[in-house]
Design a protein around this motif. Structure first.
Motif, PDB file in Angstrom:
ATOM      1  N   PRO A 122       0.813  -1.211   0.000  1.00  7.94           N
ATOM      2  CA  PRO A 122       0.000   0.000   0.000  1.00  7.94           C
ATOM      3  C   PRO A 122       0.851   1.268   0.000  1.00  7.94           C
ATOM      4  O   PRO A 122       1.917   1.318   0.621  1.00  7.94           O
ATOM      5  N   LEU A 123       0.353   2.265  -0.706  1.00  6.33           N
ATOM      6  CA  LEU A 123       1.027   3.560  -0.794  1.00  6.33           C
ATOM      7  C   LEU A 123       0.592   4.424   0.375  1.00  6.33           C
ATOM      8  O   LEU A 123      -0.598   4.654   0.569  1.00  6.33           O
ATOM      9  N   ARG A 124       1.546   4.883   1.175  1.00  9.84           N
ATOM     10  CA  ARG A 124       1.193   5.753   2.295  1.00  9.84           C
ATOM     11  C   ARG A 124       1.146   7.203   1.826  1.00  9.84           C
ATOM     12  O   ARG A 124       1.941   7.649   0.999  1.00  9.84           O
ATOM     13  N   VAL A 125       0.172   7.950   2.374  1.00 10.58           N
ATOM     14  CA  VAL A 125       0.033   9.374   2.076  1.00 10.58           C
ATOM     15  C   VAL A 125      -0.252  10.078   3.399  1.00 10.58           C
ATOM     16  O   VAL A 125      -1.194   9.708   4.101  1.00 10.58           O
ATOM     17  N   PHE A 126       0.577  11.039   3.751  1.00 10.25           N
ATOM     18  CA  PHE A 126       0.313  11.799   4.974  1.00 10.25           C
ATOM     19  C   PHE A 126       0.486  13.282   4.722  1.00 10.25           C
ATOM     20  O   PHE A 126       0.967  13.682   3.660  1.00 10.25           O
ATOM     21  N   GLU A 127       0.067  14.079   5.704  1.00  7.32           N
ATOM     22  CA  GLU A 127      -0.122  15.530   5.630  1.00  7.32           C
ATOM     23  C   GLU A 127      -1.418  15.812   4.865  1.00  7.32           C
ATOM     24  O   GLU A 127      -1.571  15.422   3.703  1.00  7.32           O
ATOM     25  N   SER A 128      -2.337  16.516   5.537  1.00  9.10           N
ATOM     26  CA  SER A 128      -3.684  16.690   4.989  1.00  9.10           C
ATOM     27  C   SER A 128      -3.681  17.364   3.624  1.00  9.10           C
ATOM     28  O   SER A 128      -4.447  16.983   2.736  1.00  9.10           O
ATOM     29  N   GLY A 129      -2.824  18.354   3.430  1.00  8.91           N
ATOM     30  CA  GLY A 129      -2.772  19.016   2.133  1.00  8.91           C
ATOM     31  C   GLY A 129      -2.316  18.080   1.034  1.00  8.91           C
ATOM     32  O   GLY A 129      -2.835  18.111  -0.091  1.00  8.91           O
ATOM     33  N   ASN A 130      -1.356  17.236   1.347  1.00  5.03           N
ATOM     34  CA  ASN A 130      -0.879  16.272   0.361  1.00  5.03           C
ATOM     35  C   ASN A 130      -1.931  15.210   0.070  1.00  5.03           C
ATOM     36  O   ASN A 130      -2.081  14.765  -1.075  1.00  5.03           O
ATOM     37  N   ILE A 131      -2.682  14.809   1.096  1.00  8.71           N
ATOM     38  CA  ILE A 131      -3.721  13.802   0.892  1.00  8.71           C
ATOM     39  C   ILE A 131      -4.797  14.328  -0.061  1.00  8.71           C
ATOM     40  O   ILE A 131      -5.193  13.638  -1.009  1.00  8.71           O
TER      41      ILE A 131
END
Length: 286
Positions: A122-131
């Protein structure tokens, strides 16, 4: 803030008073337990504090979050996109953001954190703006295609990302959560919150949304923090929020959107909260 380095300050300047009165700035800072509602989660170190496995649902998008402004940005967008996703509530007061699985997704231990399980692993995505940028680009919605408008959308998205700490960690902390009322801190961050409101009010004076007539992720990012001034911090009178008439008009327009209403309920608090979201049926009356 633009701070003057301590070594460049005049050596003849009188010693400043301290709060508490006997406080002296040490040569080397050391950690001491902080009081207040947020004190238990604050440490000067990063990393997992416990072993904890996160649940995984059946949908490609797995969101681990809480119904705070940064979490609401993402759930509003997900509801606007109309896609299936699993949203799991993270109890930050219970320090679940420091569990091992969560830290593997976001080493900064802040909500929201997300995985896209169409990737292996799975690809992790963090920081709300980046999400929200990632999701909007993936689904080709809510980011303008026109070059000028696209840049303007990101202008305001990153303005919000840089501005939020002054509203949340600054104004909200010292006005609501700090264990002691400190006039200097409240005045300083109230002034900054009002300055940001004035920036928005002037910008929205002749615009329906942040990027003219086009509703974008910039609106979705900024809106929950403006709403928080009322709903979380109860600062309507203190900050004279109704006086920012263009902001108020824009806020009410977003609040009227069904997807925004649903997004605000996900992982949230109160009687109408949807603690976990796995299906549109989760919004139906129980």
């Amino acid at each position: 803030f633009h701070q003057i380095p301590r070594h460049l300050m005049s050596q003849d300047k009188p010693v400043k008073p301290s709060l508490p009165a006997d406080y002296q700035v040490p040569a080397v800072w050391t950690f001491e337990e902080q009081g207040g509602a947020m004190g238990g989660m604050n440490r000067p170190t990063a990393g997992a504090r416990s072993e904890k496995v996160l649940p995984v649902g059946k949908h490609p998008i797995q969101l681990y979050s809480l119904g705070t402004p940064n979490g609401q940005k993402v759930t509003i967008l997900l509801e606007e996109l109309g896609i299936d996703y699993d949203a799991w509530k993270i109890n930050i007061m219970g320090l679940e953001q420091f569990g091992s699985d969560f830290v593997n997704i976001n080493p900064n231990s802040k909500i929201p954190a997300m995985t896209d399980n169409t990737f292996d692993p799975p690809l992790r995505v963090f920081e709300s703006g980046n999400i929200i940028k990632y999701l909007a680009e993936k689904h080709e919605k809510f980011i303008p295609t026109d070059a000028r408008k696209r840049v303007e959308c990101f202008n305001w998205l990153f303005w919000q990302m840089g501005s939020a700490p002054f509203i949340g960690g600054g104004f909200g902390h010292f006005y609501v959560y700090a264990p002691v009322n400190i006039q200097y801190a409240i005045d300083r961050f109230a002034m900054e919150a009002k300055r940001q409101l004035d920036v928005l009010d002037k910008h929205l004076a002749d615009k329906e949304f942040m990027v003219g007539d086009e509703y974008t992720i910039a609106d979705m990012a900024i809106f929950p923090w403006i709403l928080a001034l009322s709903r979380f911090y109860k600062a309507d009178d203190f900050l004279a929020l109704p006086s920012y008439t263009h902001v108020a008009r824009w806020r009410e327009a977003l609040l009227a959107r069904p997807a925004v209403q649903r997004g605000l309920r996900v992982n949230s608090f109160g009687d109408d909260a949807v603690p976990e979201r796995h299906s549109p049926d989760d919004f139906l009356p129980k």
